[in-house]
Enzyme design. Structure first.
Site, short mmCIF file in Angstrom:
data_model
loop_
_atom_site.label_atom_id
_atom_site.label_comp_id
_atom_site.label_asym_id
_atom_site.label_seq_id
_atom_site.Cartn_x
_atom_site.Cartn_y
_atom_site.Cartn_z
N LYS A 185 0.83 -1.21 0.00
CA LYS A 185 0.00 0.00 0.00
C LYS A 185 0.87 1.27 0.00
O LYS A 185 2.09 1.18 0.06
CB LYS A 185 -0.94 -0.02 1.23
CG LYS A 185 -1.91 -1.20 1.25
CD LYS A 185 -2.84 -1.19 0.06
CE LYS A 185 -4.14 -1.98 0.28
NZ LYS A 185 -4.03 -3.43 0.35
N ASN A 186 0.23 2.43 -0.03
CA ASN A 186 1.00 3.69 -0.10
C ASN A 186 1.67 4.05 1.22
O ASN A 186 2.63 4.81 1.24
CB ASN A 186 0.10 4.84 -0.55
CG ASN A 186 -0.32 4.72 -2.01
OD1 ASN A 186 -0.30 3.62 -2.56
ND2 ASN A 186 -0.70 5.82 -2.63
#
Ligand code: PLP
Length: 370
Positions: A182-183
């Site tokens: 994920k970011n």
């Protein structure tokens, strides 16, 4: 090897984790408290409730808003299966609805409205595919008119706004994930944000066994407690929270990096392939997905990428076709089915170089022109 997703980690995370290990206090404590505060502030919400994963954030949220046996929850089929799994695990039933179009593969507000009038659900889960916002003004209108609780699966979209309002703050709750691709990355981890103080308190209780009143000693022993509603252990630990606080500081710069990479992808691929959300730059740019031309066999392109050491994926296999979920109700899902047959996810992460992007495009274009 050009990887699909790679975390951006350096000495800052290493030192933060080292500090925690040296302190000897590993489970939920001050670092978690600080991280929750920082994350809620980033999102622009009153409360942050850190969790052990994005999935536990969704499970806890659905439980706290009262989803249970006999209830229905409307959600897109084109998303990660966690929301459908958590719904089914609570004894409720998912109702799957279609996305808007091949170019805007976020859940269609009109389909949500149809599903609400047909099935009277308890809740709706909206998801911001790839980091682009679903049509939140229409979706929140439809939900509040029908008195249905809105849950945002914002796992792809930390730090993104829709019409000036941050994603994650439209629903009663917004759920985020810090899984390794994920970011924001903590290994496993997640967070719920909410502006509802009562709900925040309930989420905190349910996160920790349902224990409402407690007296923790400094050694972490619990002397006295009561449980009104059974809960989980879905807490985040200090190690991950310390990593998360470092990661939050990197988010904005990494978002710009992702945007620049996507710009290069678009310049190279635009005239050859359909690119969802092509003219929309308000995104967390979590995923870069293209649609292969009709008639091109995706498996051949995927094999070519693999032979060239390029990782790839296809987001997502539609939930309504998965064995565990195929007997649940759904409305027409023809766009979802076409999208998931033609989509191809290409590498995108802050450590990717522009020359990596060029290489991916060279291989891909050679493959489709072949
Ligand atoms: C990653 C993800 C989840 C689950 O998060 P985990 O932290 O892996 O449990 C849920 N929904 C979406 C859309 C995701 O991308």
């Amino acid at each position: 090897m050009i990887s699909l997703a790679e975390p951006d980690l350096d000495d800052a995370e290493l030192n933060a984790v080292k500090d925690v290990l040296q302190s000897g206090w590993l489970s939920q404590g001050q670092k978690v408290g600080q991280f929750e505060k920082d994350f809620a502030e980033l999102i622009g919400a009153k409360h942050g409730i850190a969790c052990s994963s994005g999935t536990s954030a969704l499970h806890l949220s659905l439980k706290a808003i009262g989803v249970g046996p006999g209830d229905r929850v409307v959600m897109p089929s084109l998303t990660f299966v966690a929301g459908a799994n958590c719904t089914a695990l609570l004894g409720a039933e998912p109702v799957f609805v279609d996305v808007e179009s091949l170019h805007t593969p976020t859940v269609n507000p009109k389909e949500i409205e149809r599903a609400i009038s047909k099935y009277s659900p308890k809740a709706v889960i909206a998801m911001h595919y790839g980091g682009w916002a679903a049509e939140m003004s229409q979706i929140s209108d439809v939900c509040s008119r029908s008195d249905v609780t809105l849950v945002e699966d914002a796992c792809h979209a930390p730090g993104v706004s829709y019409q000036g309002r941050p994603l994650g703050t439209f629903g009663a709750v917004g759920c985020f994930s810090f899984f390794s691709n994920k970011n924001i990355v903590t290994g496993e981890g997640g967070c719920i944000v909410t502006n509802d103080t009562n709900l925040a308190e309930k989420l905190r209780h349910l996160r920790s066994h349902g224990i409402a009143k407690n007296t923790w000693s400094r050694e972490g022993h619990l002397h006295q407690y009561d449980v009104e509603q059974c809960g989980f252990n879905y807490r985040l630990d200090e190690i991950r929270a310390a990593m998360g606080s470092v990661q939050l500081k990197k988010l904005a710069a990494n978002q710009l990096k992702r945007m620049e990479l996507v710009k290069t992808y678009k310049e190279r691929l635009d005239s050859h392939l359909e690119i969802p959300f092509k003219n929309n730059d308000e995104s967390a740019f979590h995923l870069f997905v293209v649609l292969l031309p009709k008639g091109i066999k995706r498996s051949r392109i995927q094999q070519l990428l693999t032979e060239n050491d390029i990782q790839h994926s296809a987001h997502y296999p539609p939930s309504h076709l998965l064995t565990a979920h195929r007997d649940f109700e759904s409305l027409d899902l023809s766009i979802t089915e076409e999208f998931s047959e033609r989509c191809l996810t290409l590498p995108l992460h802050p450590r990717l170089s522009l020359s990596d992007v060029e290489k991916v495009c060279d291989v891909l274009l050679a493959g489709i022109q072949h």
